[in-house]
Design a protein around this motif. Structure first.
Motif, PDB file in Angstrom:
ATOM      1  N   UNK A 185       0.727  -1.162   0.144  1.00 56.10           N
ATOM      2  CA  UNK A 185       0.164  -0.004   0.199  1.00 56.10           C
ATOM      3  C   UNK A 185       0.767   1.337  -0.015  1.00 56.10           C
ATOM      4  N   UNK A 186       2.194   0.939   0.142  1.00 56.24           N
ATOM      5  CA  UNK A 186       3.192   2.330   0.018  1.00 56.24           C
ATOM      6  C   UNK A 186       2.837   3.214   1.015  1.00 56.24           C
ATOM      7  N   UNK A 187       2.528   2.793   2.424  1.00 54.03           N
ATOM      8  CA  UNK A 187       2.258   3.631   3.677  1.00 54.03           C
ATOM      9  C   UNK A 187       3.474   3.547   4.422  1.00 54.03           C
ATOM     10  N   UNK A 188       3.711   4.703   5.127  1.00 52.54           N
ATOM     11  CA  UNK A 188       4.980   4.805   5.938  1.00 52.54           C
ATOM     12  C   UNK A 188       4.248   4.688   7.345  1.00 52.54           C
ATOM     13  N   UNK A 189       4.742   3.719   8.280  1.00 52.33           N
ATOM     14  CA  UNK A 189       4.212   3.192   9.284  1.00 52.33           C
ATOM     15  C   UNK A 189       5.264   3.585  10.505  1.00 52.33           C
ATOM     16  N   UNK A 190       4.324   3.853  11.921  1.00 52.26           N
ATOM     17  CA  UNK A 190       5.334   4.050  12.949  1.00 52.26           C
ATOM     18  C   UNK A 190       4.485   3.398  14.143  1.00 52.26           C
ATOM     19  N   UNK A 191       5.388   2.689  15.115  1.00 48.90           N
ATOM     20  CA  UNK A 191       4.765   2.097  16.073  1.00 48.90           C
ATOM     21  C   UNK A 191       4.495   3.164  17.146  1.00 48.90           C
ATOM     22  N   UNK A 192       3.374   3.190  18.075  1.00 48.08           N
ATOM     23  CA  UNK A 192       2.932   3.906  19.064  1.00 48.08           C
ATOM     24  C   UNK A 192       2.996   2.903  20.333  1.00 48.08           C
ATOM     25  N   UNK A 193       3.584   3.322  21.199  1.00 48.34           N
ATOM     26  CA  UNK A 193       3.944   2.615  22.371  1.00 48.34           C
ATOM     27  C   UNK A 193       3.063   3.265  23.478  1.00 48.34           C
ATOM     28  N   UNK A 194       1.895   2.779  23.874  1.00 47.07           N
ATOM     29  CA  UNK A 194       1.125   3.589  25.001  1.00 47.07           C
ATOM     30  C   UNK A 194       1.787   3.726  26.318  1.00 47.07           C
ATOM     31  N   UNK A 195       2.930   2.733  26.533  1.00 45.43           N
ATOM     32  CA  UNK A 195       3.527   2.748  27.734  1.00 45.43           C
ATOM     33  C   UNK A 195       4.510   3.886  27.782  1.00 45.43           C
ATOM     34  N   UNK A 196       4.610   4.555  26.661  1.00 45.91           N
ATOM     35  CA  UNK A 196       5.353   5.932  26.775  1.00 45.91           C
ATOM     36  C   UNK A 196       4.545   7.020  26.882  1.00 45.91           C
ATOM     37  N   UNK A 197       3.385   6.918  27.266  1.00 51.22           N
ATOM     38  CA  UNK A 197       2.467   8.275  27.621  1.00 51.22           C
ATOM     39  C   UNK A 197       2.535   8.628  29.040  1.00 51.22           C
ATOM     40  N   UNK A 198       2.306   9.928  29.189  1.00 49.82           N
ATOM     41  CA  UNK A 198       2.228  10.314  30.705  1.00 49.82           C
ATOM     42  C   UNK A 198       1.367  10.087  31.486  1.00 49.82           C
ATOM     43  N   UNK A 199       0.116   9.600  30.863  1.00 43.04           N
ATOM     44  CA  UNK A 199      -0.734   9.208  32.017  1.00 43.04           C
ATOM     45  C   UNK A 199      -1.255  10.147  33.235  1.00 43.04           C
ATOM     46  N   UNK A 200      -1.315  11.158  32.669  1.00 39.74           N
ATOM     47  CA  UNK A 200      -1.795  12.470  33.797  1.00 39.74           C
ATOM     48  C   UNK A 200      -2.817  12.621  33.937  1.00 39.74           C
ATOM     49  N   UNK A 201      -3.908  11.609  33.537  1.00 37.15           N
ATOM     50  CA  UNK A 201      -5.303  11.761  33.841  1.00 37.15           C
ATOM     51  C   UNK A 201      -5.599  10.670  34.888  1.00 37.15           C
ATOM     52  N   UNK A 202      -4.687   9.840  35.347  1.00 34.01           N
ATOM     53  CA  UNK A 202      -4.893   8.785  36.309  1.00 34.01           C
ATOM     54  C   UNK A 202      -5.264   7.554  35.695  1.00 34.01           C
ATOM     55  N   UNK A 203      -5.597   6.694  36.429  1.00 35.82           N
ATOM     56  CA  UNK A 203      -5.842   5.046  35.923  1.00 35.82           C
ATOM     57  C   UNK A 203      -6.900   4.953  34.988  1.00 35.82           C
ATOM     58  N   UNK A 204      -6.677   4.441  33.784  1.00 36.23           N
ATOM     59  CA  UNK A 204      -7.719   4.289  32.923  1.00 36.23           C
ATOM     60  C   UNK A 204      -7.755   5.434  32.034  1.00 36.23           C
ATOM     61  N   UNK A 205      -7.163   6.784  32.334  1.00 36.36           N
ATOM     62  CA  UNK A 205      -7.281   7.831  31.465  1.00 36.36           C
ATOM     63  C   UNK A 205      -6.913   7.665  30.211  1.00 36.36           C
ATOM     64  N   UNK A 206      -5.983   6.882  29.869  1.00 38.89           N
ATOM     65  CA  UNK A 206      -5.488   6.698  28.290  1.00 38.89           C
ATOM     66  C   UNK A 206      -5.984   5.210  27.908  1.00 38.89           C
ATOM     67  N   UNK A 207      -7.119   4.844  28.364  1.00 40.64           N
ATOM     68  CA  UNK A 207      -7.546   3.322  27.904  1.00 40.64           C
ATOM     69  C   UNK A 207      -8.283   3.605  26.554  1.00 40.64           C
ATOM     70  N   UNK A 208      -8.141   2.804  25.664  1.00 38.35           N
ATOM     71  CA  UNK A 208      -8.588   3.038  24.063  1.00 38.35           C
ATOM     72  C   UNK A 208      -8.186   4.241  23.673  1.00 38.35           C
ATOM     73  N   UNK A 209      -7.095   4.972  24.024  1.00 35.49           N
ATOM     74  CA  UNK A 209      -6.841   6.321  23.337  1.00 35.49           C
ATOM     75  C   UNK A 209      -5.516   5.996  22.277  1.00 35.49           C
TER      76      UNK A 209
END
Length: 314
Positions: free
Chosen positions: A138-162
């Motif tokens: 498909x000639x798409x440039x891709x990049x991995x997003x690791x949710x563990x590298x998020x700041x999680x400033x919104x508390x437990x579950x704040x980044x769920x399904x984000x």
């Protein structure tokens, strides 16, 4: 004695629980194991004007009969399950749909002794395979997003399904003349499509709605959102995905872990005309990987060039 193909298939699969076989592989075993019965079957087929003068023709007939008997077979024997996509695979399992998902998502719980040649695949193993497919097909440039590298400033579950598992950029101007590129850059028109991918090992009836709406949630910012899985079990599961996709526009890719080039876009995504930059801003503010992705897009718009080394391109 006449060959009872349905019973033969069930017995074969039951003797090899959890192992997946195509209809052709099963048919080859049937012919090898029951040569006399298969020859009799061949003679009876001739009487009904079906041309079966070769071994290959007999093999093709048995493959077709296995496929035609599948719905009745699965209704009578619920332990017989099939994957969707090409080629469809048959297998025998005593596990419930939810147990299959649990074992797929937590590979270390699988009894690997029973399947030494098939090392359980982990979700993270699929990311580079998906990147390979996206680039080569498909000639798409891709990049991995690791949710563990998020700041999680919104508390437990704040980044769920984000956050999606992978993001992508499609260069719509790859074949444009330099003058056209410069003109479009000044005109501020769109020359990329931004993609979002949620990756799973297995999708079946027990998790299809959950993983679909997870994809809806974490792909809401992108032009195109896709759910990706290396296995999808059951025609009803695929039917459910098609219905949900028609309502929400999320596409589905069946990723072939053995040969990424044979992967399929089984359900195309509906394209959103605009990126939701408000949501993208939140993702970038809280995740370093996503911020790096946005920087690469900005650099592309500034220079008109893409450095392949910056992306997860094989």
């Amino acid at each position: 004695m006449a060959l009872n193909l349905a019973k033969t298939v069930v017995n074969f699969l039951a003797q090899k629980p959890e192992e997946k076989f195509t209809a052709r592989q099963i048919a080859e075993w049937v012919i090898e194991t029951y040569p006399t019965e298969c020859r009799e079957k061949q003679k009876r087929s001739r009487a009904t004007a079906i041309p079966l003068d070769t071994q290959a023709a007999l093999l093709n007939q048995i493959v077709a009969e296995i496929g035609s008997q599948r719905p009745r077979l699965q209704k009578k024997y619920p332990q017989i399950k099939t994957t969707e996509g090409r080629p469809r695979k048959y297998y025998f399992t005593e596990k419930s749909d939810s147990d299959e998902i649990e074992n797929a998502e937590i590979p270390e719980r699988i009894d690997t002794v029973a399947s030494e040649k098939n090392t359980p695949i982990k979700e993270q193993d699929l990311y580079p395979l998906l990147s390979e497919f996206l680039w080569s097909e498909l000639e798409i440039y891709s990049k991995r997003i690791d949710e563990k590298r998020s700041s999680n400033a919104r508390g437990p579950g704040g980044n769920k399904w984000l956050y999606p598992d992978l993001v992508g950029m499609e260069d719509l101007s790859a074949d444009w003349n330099r003058e056209i590129r410069d003109c479009v850059q000044q005109y501020a028109d769109k020359k990329t499509k931004l993609w979002s991918f949620e990756v799973k090992i297995l999708i079946n009836r027990s998790n299809v709605r959950e993983v679909f709406f997870q994809t809806v949630s974490n792909s809401s910012w992108a032009n195109l959102g896709y759910l990706v899985a290396s296995e999808i079990e059951g025609a009803e599961t695929l039917k459910e995905l098609r219905m949900l996709s028609s309502l929400h526009g999320i596409g589905f890719i069946r990723l072939d872990a053995d040969n990424p080039a044979e992967s399929q876009v089984m359900i195309p995504a509906n394209e959103r005309s605009e990126v939701d930059w408000h949501t993208a801003n939140r993702l970038a503010a809280e995740n370093k990987d996503f911020m790096a992705y946005i920087k690469l897009i900005r650099q592309f718009y500034q220079t008109g060039d893409v450095r392949v080394s910056d992306w997860d391109v094989p």
